[in-house]
Design an enzyme around this catalytic site. Structure first.
Site, PDB file in Angstrom:
ATOM      1  N   HIS A  91       0.869  -1.209   0.049  1.00 57.86           N
ATOM      2  CA  HIS A  91       0.030   0.091  -0.004  1.00 57.86           C
ATOM      3  C   HIS A  91       1.000   1.424   0.137  1.00 57.86           C
ATOM      4  O   HIS A  91       1.981   1.339   0.769  1.00 57.86           O
ATOM      5  CB  HIS A  91      -0.952  -0.149   1.219  1.00 57.86           C
ATOM      6  CG  HIS A  91      -2.094   1.008   1.048  1.00 57.86           C
ATOM      7  ND1 HIS A  91      -1.514   2.247   1.488  1.00 57.86           N
ATOM      8  CD2 HIS A  91      -3.084   0.978   0.824  1.00 57.86           C
ATOM      9  CE1 HIS A  91      -2.726   3.046   1.273  1.00 57.86           C
ATOM     10  NE2 HIS A  91      -3.805   2.479   0.687  1.00 57.86           N
ATOM     11  N   GLU A 160      -3.872   2.414  -7.050  1.00 59.36           N
ATOM     12  CA  GLU A 160      -4.071   3.790  -6.421  1.00 59.36           C
ATOM     13  C   GLU A 160      -3.166   4.959  -6.547  1.00 59.36           C
ATOM     14  O   GLU A 160      -2.216   5.075  -6.191  1.00 59.36           O
ATOM     15  CB  GLU A 160      -4.149   3.106  -4.927  1.00 59.36           C
ATOM     16  CG  GLU A 160      -5.137   2.214  -4.715  1.00 59.36           C
ATOM     17  CD  GLU A 160      -5.500   2.078  -3.126  1.00 59.36           C
ATOM     18  OE1 GLU A 160      -6.634   2.265  -2.904  1.00 59.36           O
ATOM     19  OE2 GLU A 160      -4.568   1.852  -2.288  1.00 59.36           O
TER      20      GLU A 160
END
Ligand code: PGA
Length: 244
Positions: A91, A160
């Site tokens: 992430h 993302e």
């Protein structure tokens, strides 16, 4: 409408007491969605989450070694024992804290070896986009994580863009349809040799208002949802907008 895969990411939020209230409410609102809805909870909420069968449990991280002297870390084996279905890998908030591609690659392989589905997160920062480096950054992150793999099944990729991830102020911009489509098409091409029928999720300020239109974009197979997954009613609205 074909159901997208929707994974919530609570990040560093919710005590077990708060999580229980959330799960009880979410179960009433979204009764049977474990095949297409997951929630990325803190490690401390995993066992509680597993008691609910209406969604799948996702962990937010794992360590890149099998086991050993790594105080405060959680291994793939521990996650298997806790029966998580998904785990986030790489992430951007962890990359920003210094997690290198080499460790992300190890985490991804460990998750796969242990039968957990890794959700590999990639995406450029605002400065990288403005410098025209978006493609190069995504390519490097994908190749760094998947190097040496061939037609591997069961890896999910989440695009993302870091600049589109909400900072909690409610004012973060979502990427445009063109930006999303361009990145997802690139990712599809980049992973074609490495992964077999990969799902590519989009993340970055996805909410109950924009999800159905974002789901129309080519090669968007679902979402990784941060802020809008924190409230059971909002996340249920988002999931139920695909229940027609
Ligand atoms: P956001 O977060 O939906 O709050 O933008 C997404 C993520 O960081 O996974």
């Amino acid at each position: 409408m074909k159901k997208p895969l929707i994974i919530g990411n609570w990040k560093m939020n919710k005590t077990n007491t708060e999580a229980k209230a959330y799960f009880d409410e979410f179960k009433q609102l979204v009764p049977g969605a474990s095949k297409w809805v997951g929630i990325g909870v803190p490690f401390t909420c995993i066992q509680l989450a597993n008691k609910y069968r209406n969604f799948a449990t996702c962990a937010q991280n794992l360590h890149h070694e099998e086991k050993g002297t790594h105080t405060g870390e959680i291994s793939a084996e521990i996650l298997v024992d806790l029966k998580v279905k998904y785990v986030l890998v790489g992430h951007s908030e962890r990359r920003a804290a210094g997690e290198p591609d080499a460790e992300i690659a190890k985490k991804l392989k460990l998750a796969l070896t242990h039968g957990i589905t890794p959700v590999l997160c990639v995406g450029e920062t605002r400065a990288e986009r403005e410098a025209g480096e978006t493609k190069a950054v995504i390519s490097k992150q994908i190749e760094g994580a998947l190097e040496g793999m061939e037609k591997v099944k069961g890896v999910i990729v989440a695009y993302e863009p870091v600049w589109a991830i909400s900072d909690g102020s409610g004012s973060s911009p979502t990427a445009s349809e063109e930006q999303i489509q361009e990145a997802h098409t690139l990712i599809k091409k980049l992973v074609s040799k490495r992964l077999s029928s990969p799902k590519i999720l989009f993340g970055g300020s996805v909410n109950e208002k924009n999800a159905t239109s974002l789901a129309q974009i080519q090669n968007v197979h679902g979402f990784l949802v941060g802020g809008a997954s924190l409230d059971a009613k909002r996340f249920a609205l988002l999931c139920n907008s695909f229940n027609a």
